[in-house]
Motif scaffolding. Sequence first.
Motif, PDB file in Angstrom:
ATOM      1  N   GLY A 198       0.992  12.200  10.515  1.00  0.00           N
ATOM      2  CA  GLY A 198       1.348  10.878  11.040  1.00  0.00           C
ATOM      3  C   GLY A 198       0.821   9.771  10.136  1.00  0.00           C
ATOM      4  O   GLY A 198       1.545   8.842   9.765  1.00  0.00           O
ATOM      5  N   ARG A 256       2.544   9.593   6.795  1.00  0.00           N
ATOM      6  CA  ARG A 256       3.791   8.831   6.890  1.00  0.00           C
ATOM      7  C   ARG A 256       3.536   7.336   7.011  1.00  0.00           C
ATOM      8  O   ARG A 256       4.241   6.522   6.424  1.00  0.00           O
ATOM      9  N   TYR A 257       2.524   6.977   7.800  1.00  0.00           N
ATOM     10  CA  TYR A 257       2.238   5.553   7.960  1.00  0.00           C
ATOM     11  C   TYR A 257       1.881   4.936   6.607  1.00  0.00           C
ATOM     12  O   TYR A 257       2.345   3.852   6.257  1.00  0.00           O
ATOM     13  N   ALA A 268       2.761   5.979   3.692  1.00  0.00           N
ATOM     14  CA  ALA A 268       3.982   5.907   2.872  1.00  0.00           C
ATOM     15  C   ALA A 268       4.827   4.705   3.285  1.00  0.00           C
ATOM     16  O   ALA A 268       5.359   3.983   2.439  1.00  0.00           O
ATOM     17  N   GLN A 269       4.923   4.469   4.579  1.00  0.00           N
ATOM     18  CA  GLN A 269       5.673   3.296   5.068  1.00  0.00           C
ATOM     19  C   GLN A 269       5.039   1.999   4.553  1.00  0.00           C
ATOM     20  O   GLN A 269       5.731   1.065   4.152  1.00  0.00           O
ATOM     21  N   PHE A 270       3.729   1.973   4.583  1.00  0.00           N
ATOM     22  CA  PHE A 270       3.017   0.766   4.152  1.00  0.00           C
ATOM     23  C   PHE A 270       3.240   0.518   2.659  1.00  0.00           C
ATOM     24  O   PHE A 270       3.496  -0.605   2.234  1.00  0.00           O
ATOM     25  N   ARG A 271       3.185   1.608   1.885  1.00  0.00           N
ATOM     26  CA  ARG A 271       3.461   1.500   0.451  1.00  0.00           C
ATOM     27  C   ARG A 271       4.870   0.978   0.206  1.00  0.00           C
ATOM     28  O   ARG A 271       5.098   0.117  -0.634  1.00  0.00           O
ATOM     29  N   GLN A 272       5.805   1.528   0.972  1.00  0.00           N
ATOM     30  CA  GLN A 272       7.197   1.106   0.786  1.00  0.00           C
ATOM     31  C   GLN A 272       7.378  -0.355   1.197  1.00  0.00           C
ATOM     32  O   GLN A 272       8.150  -1.084   0.579  1.00  0.00           O
ATOM     33  N   THR A 273       6.679  -0.751   2.237  1.00  0.00           N
ATOM     34  CA  THR A 273       6.741  -2.147   2.669  1.00  0.00           C
ATOM     35  C   THR A 273       6.290  -3.071   1.534  1.00  0.00           C
ATOM     36  O   THR A 273       6.942  -4.068   1.221  1.00  0.00           O
ATOM     37  N   ILE A 274       5.176  -2.706   0.902  1.00  0.00           N
ATOM     38  CA  ILE A 274       4.642  -3.526  -0.197  1.00  0.00           C
ATOM     39  C   ILE A 274       5.630  -3.551  -1.361  1.00  0.00           C
ATOM     40  O   ILE A 274       5.920  -4.599  -1.946  1.00  0.00           O
ATOM     41  N   GLN A 275       6.157  -2.372  -1.651  1.00  0.00           N
ATOM     42  CA  GLN A 275       7.116  -2.256  -2.750  1.00  0.00           C
ATOM     43  C   GLN A 275       8.370  -3.101  -2.501  1.00  0.00           C
ATOM     44  O   GLN A 275       8.840  -3.815  -3.379  1.00  0.00           O
TER      45      GLN A 275
END
Lengths: 219, 103
Positions: free
Chosen positions: B57, B60-61, B63-70
């Motif tokens: 979990g 994934r969170y 990874a989501q945060f990284r993608q948000t920043i990206q």
Amino acid sequence: MSPSPSAQGDPHAGEAELIARIRQRDEGAFAELVDRYHLQMVRVAQSFVRDHETAEEVAQETWLGFLKGLDRFEGRSSLKTWLFGILANIARTRGVRENRSVPFSAIQGDDPEGPTVAADRFFPAGHPSAGAWSSIPDDWEAIPEHRLLANETRATIDSAIAGLSDLQRAVIELRDIAGWSSEEVCNVLSISETNQRVLLHRARAKVRLALETYLRASG
Amino acid sequence: MRKFGWPWKRTSAPAASAPEQGLTCQELVELVTAYFDGALTPFDRARFDTHLSLCDGCTRYLAQFRQTIQLTGALREDDVPEEAKERLLGAFRGWTSGGDATK
């Protein structure tokens, strides 16, 4: 994916040359500098003063201060540091006039907003797995790139950022869009490292939540 | 393949964040930016890494945060509004002609 993107490339590229050209009264060089920094300046000013119009005035005044001081600028600090130093001074003076002598840091420092992920996403106290995810976050790696890069996704991020507090917005835009370091952001906004991190984390978490909501609804 | 499961299973009664018990997911999500900035103490960083290695979990969170920043970083800065720019270029012309537009 890397956590420290800077889409704008090196913002200091060719600054000495730009300054030299501006000293020779090259309007194009000045326009280039305005393109590079004006909106960031308005944003920073906005975290000190009440309304957008005043922030715009502060930025304008800063440019006048820049031109006046240009002959005395010796390049010991970076142009950015110098420019935003002028801006912060002017903004602070205005802020005093508007009863906001510091950014909202003092108010937001103790973080009254609560957790960045809703408590109901986790098992409650008393449960054997208290504090663990009660439902696992979605797998965004499985989302096709073209959906993540779609205009709607961008619009979602834009409107999430627009909905942030002035100071949260300034921090996320400077760090994650303009690619500033945390030290630079702390200096210009007069906030502590810890405070800066809290603001940035809250801002990112809100953008993440907006993306999650959007991606679920459109998935 | 790891199976999904509740990542951080407590076998003993929880004293919510006693260090020897590691972080809960709920605690970890508040530390992600500090983790990315390298601002955690070595002790907290170790707890963070340990939790992450066990928890789908939070993986994934993160990874989501990284993608948000990206994705945020991929936004282009807006253009300076024409009106503001014209006003500034006007001031510049005043300055070059030695007038006192800068006063």
